[in-house]
Design a protein around this motif. Structure first.
Motif, short mmCIF file in Angstrom:
data_model
loop_
_atom_site.label_atom_id
_atom_site.label_comp_id
_atom_site.label_asym_id
_atom_site.label_seq_id
_atom_site.Cartn_x
_atom_site.Cartn_y
_atom_site.Cartn_z
N GLY A 197 -2.61 32.64 -98.30
CA GLY A 197 -2.02 33.55 -97.34
C GLY A 197 -1.51 32.79 -96.14
N VAL A 198 -0.91 33.51 -95.20
CA VAL A 198 -0.34 32.88 -94.01
C VAL A 198 -1.24 33.18 -92.82
CG1 VAL A 198 1.68 32.72 -92.52
CG2 VAL A 198 1.98 33.17 -94.96
N ALA A 199 -1.90 32.15 -92.31
CA ALA A 199 -2.76 32.31 -91.14
C ALA A 199 -1.91 32.56 -89.90
CB ALA A 199 -3.59 31.04 -90.94
N PRO A 200 -2.42 33.32 -88.92
CA PRO A 200 -1.67 33.52 -87.67
C PRO A 200 -1.23 32.21 -87.02
CG PRO A 200 -3.56 35.00 -87.75
CD PRO A 200 -3.68 34.09 -88.94
N GLN A 201 -2.11 31.20 -87.05
CA GLN A 201 -1.76 29.90 -86.46
C GLN A 201 -0.62 29.24 -87.23
OE1 GLN A 201 -3.07 28.67 -83.58
NE2 GLN A 201 -1.52 27.07 -83.73
N ASN A 202 -0.60 29.42 -88.54
CA ASN A 202 0.48 28.89 -89.38
C ASN A 202 1.81 29.50 -88.95
OD1 ASN A 202 2.08 27.97 -91.49
ND2 ASN A 202 0.82 28.81 -93.11
N PHE A 203 1.82 30.82 -88.76
CA PHE A 203 3.03 31.52 -88.33
C PHE A 203 3.50 30.98 -86.98
CE2 PHE A 203 5.24 34.98 -86.22
CZ PHE A 203 6.18 35.33 -87.17
N PHE A 204 2.56 30.87 -86.04
CA PHE A 204 2.86 30.36 -84.70
C PHE A 204 3.44 28.95 -84.78
CE2 PHE A 204 1.44 28.06 -80.89
CZ PHE A 204 1.99 28.86 -79.89
N ASP A 205 2.83 28.10 -85.61
CA ASP A 205 3.27 26.70 -85.72
C ASP A 205 4.67 26.57 -86.31
OD1 ASP A 205 0.90 25.85 -84.61
OD2 ASP A 205 -0.02 25.23 -86.50
N PHE A 206 4.95 27.33 -87.38
CA PHE A 206 6.29 27.16 -87.98
C PHE A 206 7.37 27.77 -87.09
CE2 PHE A 206 6.08 31.25 -90.61
CZ PHE A 206 7.32 31.76 -90.22
N LYS A 207 7.00 28.82 -86.34
CA LYS A 207 7.97 29.42 -85.41
C LYS A 207 8.33 28.41 -84.31
CE LYS A 207 8.27 33.60 -82.64
NZ LYS A 207 7.56 34.82 -82.26
N ASN A 208 7.31 27.73 -83.78
CA ASN A 208 7.56 26.69 -82.77
C ASN A 208 8.41 25.56 -83.35
OD1 ASN A 208 6.34 27.82 -80.65
ND2 ASN A 208 4.55 26.47 -80.58
N TRP A 209 8.09 25.17 -84.58
CA TRP A 209 8.85 24.11 -85.25
C TRP A 209 10.32 24.51 -85.41
CZ3 TRP A 209 11.22 24.14 -90.17
CH2 TRP A 209 11.62 22.89 -90.67
N LEU A 210 10.56 25.77 -85.77
CA LEU A 210 11.93 26.27 -85.90
C LEU A 210 12.69 26.16 -84.59
CD1 LEU A 210 11.92 29.64 -87.90
CD2 LEU A 210 13.10 27.53 -88.51
N LEU A 211 12.03 26.54 -83.50
CA LEU A 211 12.68 26.54 -82.20
C LEU A 211 12.99 25.11 -81.72
CD1 LEU A 211 10.52 29.31 -80.50
CD2 LEU A 211 12.91 29.50 -81.23
N GLN A 212 12.21 24.14 -82.22
CA GLN A 212 12.37 22.76 -81.76
C GLN A 212 13.26 21.92 -82.68
OE1 GLN A 212 8.30 21.49 -81.52
NE2 GLN A 212 7.83 22.91 -79.85
N SER A 213 13.40 22.34 -83.94
CA SER A 213 14.10 21.46 -84.90
C SER A 213 15.58 21.82 -85.04
CB SER A 213 13.42 21.52 -86.26
OG SER A 213 13.50 22.81 -86.80
#
Length: 213
Positions: A197-213
């Motif tokens: 499943g997708v942990a809340p922290q996982n969601f937060f981390d990939f969202k941040n990665w999207l905004l930075q990459s």
């Protein structure tokens, strides 16, 4: 359009907006990942596609799975390759139909959708700039035969997995990372203390990665 999908148009409209294409897991449907569309960055087109193989009762698959512990017999490769090319075609259709920036396309795949995200990006890196690869693994058999000769200089990957995943072992995800890095692809890999499943922290981390990459 080659696949049924649901769409959230960007709240912030530009001449061309980036695309997030969501690919669900085996036995799920387009509403699954779309449930967090409102949490994704507002300048993106968010499209969640329904896999082509109908398993009845609102369940769909990108390819059939033969439940066998032997990794080599796990997947219907012919169906998986067909889905790979349908997804690649859908990207082209979306870019034509909507004001989408063809040079800013991200695939977000979970489980079987993750496996397909890898296959599409390795086969057609000119169509995909980023992948968020969650709870899946790299199966190079699904990619085009000569994928290793492609130019991956424009591709970045955020990969993640649950350490207690009982559906797809975390070792399969770990094995994928050096293969991707050996192709010259920039990979950020994270693990979370969860199952399939997708942990809340996982969601937060990939969202941040999207905004930075």
């Amino acid at each position: 359009m080659s696949l049924f999908f649901v769409i959230r148009e960007p709240k912030i409209k530009k001449d061309k907006n980036p695309l997030l294409l969501l690919l669900h897991g085996y036995g799920s449907n387009e509403e699954d990942l779309f449930s967090f569309a409102s949490e994704l960055p507002e300048d993106y087109f968010v499209v969640s596609a329904r896999a082509p193989f109908d398993m009845m009762y609102g369940s769909y698959a990108w390819y059939a799975i033969n439940f066998d512990a032997d990794e080599n017999k796990f997947s219907d490769i012919t169906q998986a390759r067909a889905s790979r090319d349908i997804i690649a075609g859908l990207i082209d259709e979306l870019v034509t139909a909507y004001p989408i920036d063809a040079h800013n396309v991200t695939l977000i795949g979970f489980s079987q959708g993750c496996i397909l995200s890898y296959a599409v990006a390795l086969s057609y890196p000119e169509k995909v700039q980023r992948i968020v690869a969650m709870s899946g693994y790299l199966n190079t058999e699904i990619a085009v035969d000569d994928f290793a000769s492609n130019d991956f200089s424009g591709l970045k990957i955020f990969a993640s997995h649950g350490t207690v995943d009982q559906v797809i072992p975390v070792e399969w995800a770990r094995k994928s990372i050096p293969v991707l890095e050996n192709l010259g692809i920039e990979v950020l890999y994270k693990e979370y203390p969860v199952g399939h499943g997708v942990a809340p922290q996982n969601f937060f981390d990939f969202k941040n990665w999207l905004l930075q990459s």
